[in-house]
Design an enzyme around this catalytic site. Structure first.
Site, short mmCIF file in Angstrom:
data_model
loop_
_atom_site.label_atom_id
_atom_site.label_comp_id
_atom_site.label_asym_id
_atom_site.label_seq_id
_atom_site.Cartn_x
_atom_site.Cartn_y
_atom_site.Cartn_z
N CYS A 85 0.86 -1.18 0.00
CA CYS A 85 0.00 0.00 0.00
C CYS A 85 0.90 1.24 0.00
CB CYS A 85 -0.89 -0.03 1.24
SG CYS A 85 -2.04 1.34 1.35
N GLU A 107 -12.15 0.26 10.88
CA GLU A 107 -11.76 0.63 9.53
C GLU A 107 -10.52 -0.18 9.20
OE1 GLU A 107 -11.60 4.81 8.83
OE2 GLU A 107 -13.75 4.94 9.21
N THR A 118 -1.04 8.30 6.83
CA THR A 118 -1.25 8.21 8.28
C THR A 118 0.04 7.80 8.98
OG1 THR A 118 -3.51 7.50 7.88
CG2 THR A 118 -2.62 7.08 10.08
S1 SF4 Z 1 -2.82 2.02 7.36
FE1 SF4 Z 1 -4.19 1.61 5.64
S2 SF4 Z 1 -3.63 3.15 4.11
FE2 SF4 Z 1 -1.92 3.03 5.60
S3 SF4 Z 1 -0.45 1.51 4.78
FE3 SF4 Z 1 -1.85 0.41 6.12
S4 SF4 Z 1 -3.48 -0.34 4.74
FE4 SF4 Z 1 -2.42 1.29 3.67
#
Ligand code: SF4
Length: 220
Positions: free
Chosen positions: A46, A121, A51
């Site tokens: 990803c 989430e 974040t």
């Molecule tokens: S927290 Fe969510 S958006 Fe961030 S690397 Fe992990 S899967 Fe990806």
């Protein structure tokens, strides 16, 4: 079980089906699709994450058991009596990182015990413990999808990989399907992503637009 949490804070849920709803966010540390370090981003499954989920922040902590974690969440809720959250339907949103690396049945039960509905989430690559009230899956390209049912599927759009196209997920067992424009540092690209998302939703009305209203409002 012990839990490592980056941060716990009270805000409004900014996106998806619960947008606008007061909630305590519990951001678990760590993710299985990226280390969180910029040096590793190019090799991550990803690659568009915005974040910080590494370690323990000033609003986070390490909690030795589920009741201590639930107490820390309860402490952020503004209306509480007799050891329980009050006022409407108190909500804790378990996020990350990837919350299902740590969230277990004991934590879900402890949140319920102090009066919270429990939302998660997740990137959908881990099984979910029983009892979660609201499952929001946000699939990531090329990551194996284990969670294929829930209340909300929220796909960041557009993603270039064939495995991350909306058509791949449209037949899954979710109550609502959201496309969320990919937010990047280049504003012109972000604007184009919004236009592409609008166009897709209008052409495929199964899908709804999800905006990150917390960013628009400048709240956490
Ligand atoms: S927290 Fe969510 S958006 Fe961030 S690397 Fe992990 S899967 Fe990806």
């Amino acid at each position: 079980m012990a839990y490592t949490v980056k941060e716990i804070f009270y805000t409004l849920q900014g996106e998806g089906q619960n947008a606008g709803r007061p909630a305590v966010f519990c951001r678990f540390s760590g993710c299985n699709l990226w280390t969180g370090r910029e040096a590793d981003r190019h090799a991550a499954t990803c690659q568009f994450c915005d974040t910080d989920f590494i370690g323990v922040g000033p609003d986070g902590g390490r909690f030795a058991d589920a009741s201590l974690l639930a107490k820390a969440v309860l402490d952020r809720w503004p209306d509480q009596r007799d050891g329980r959250a009050r006022g409407g339907q108190p909500l804790v949103v378990c996020t990350g990182g990837e919350p299902l690396l740590q969230l277990d049945e004991a934590a879900v039960a402890a949140f319920h015990d102090v009066g919270f509905q429990v939302a998660v989430e997740t990137n959908g690559t881990q099984p979910a413990p029983a009892g979660i009230d609201h499952v929001c899956v946000s699939p990531k390209a090329d990551a194996p999808l284990v969670l294929t049912r829930g209340q909300e599927l929220k796909l960041v759009y557009p993603q270039t990989q064939p495995s991350a196209q909306p058509e791949r997920f449209a037949a899954l067992d979710f109550d609502a399907f959201y496309l969320q424009p990919m937010d990047v540092t280049d504003q012109a690209v972000s604007d184009e992503n919004i236009r592409a998302t609008l166009a897709y939703c209008l052409a495929h009305p199964q899908w709804r637009l999800s905006l990150q209203t917390h960013k628009l409002l400048g709240i956490r």
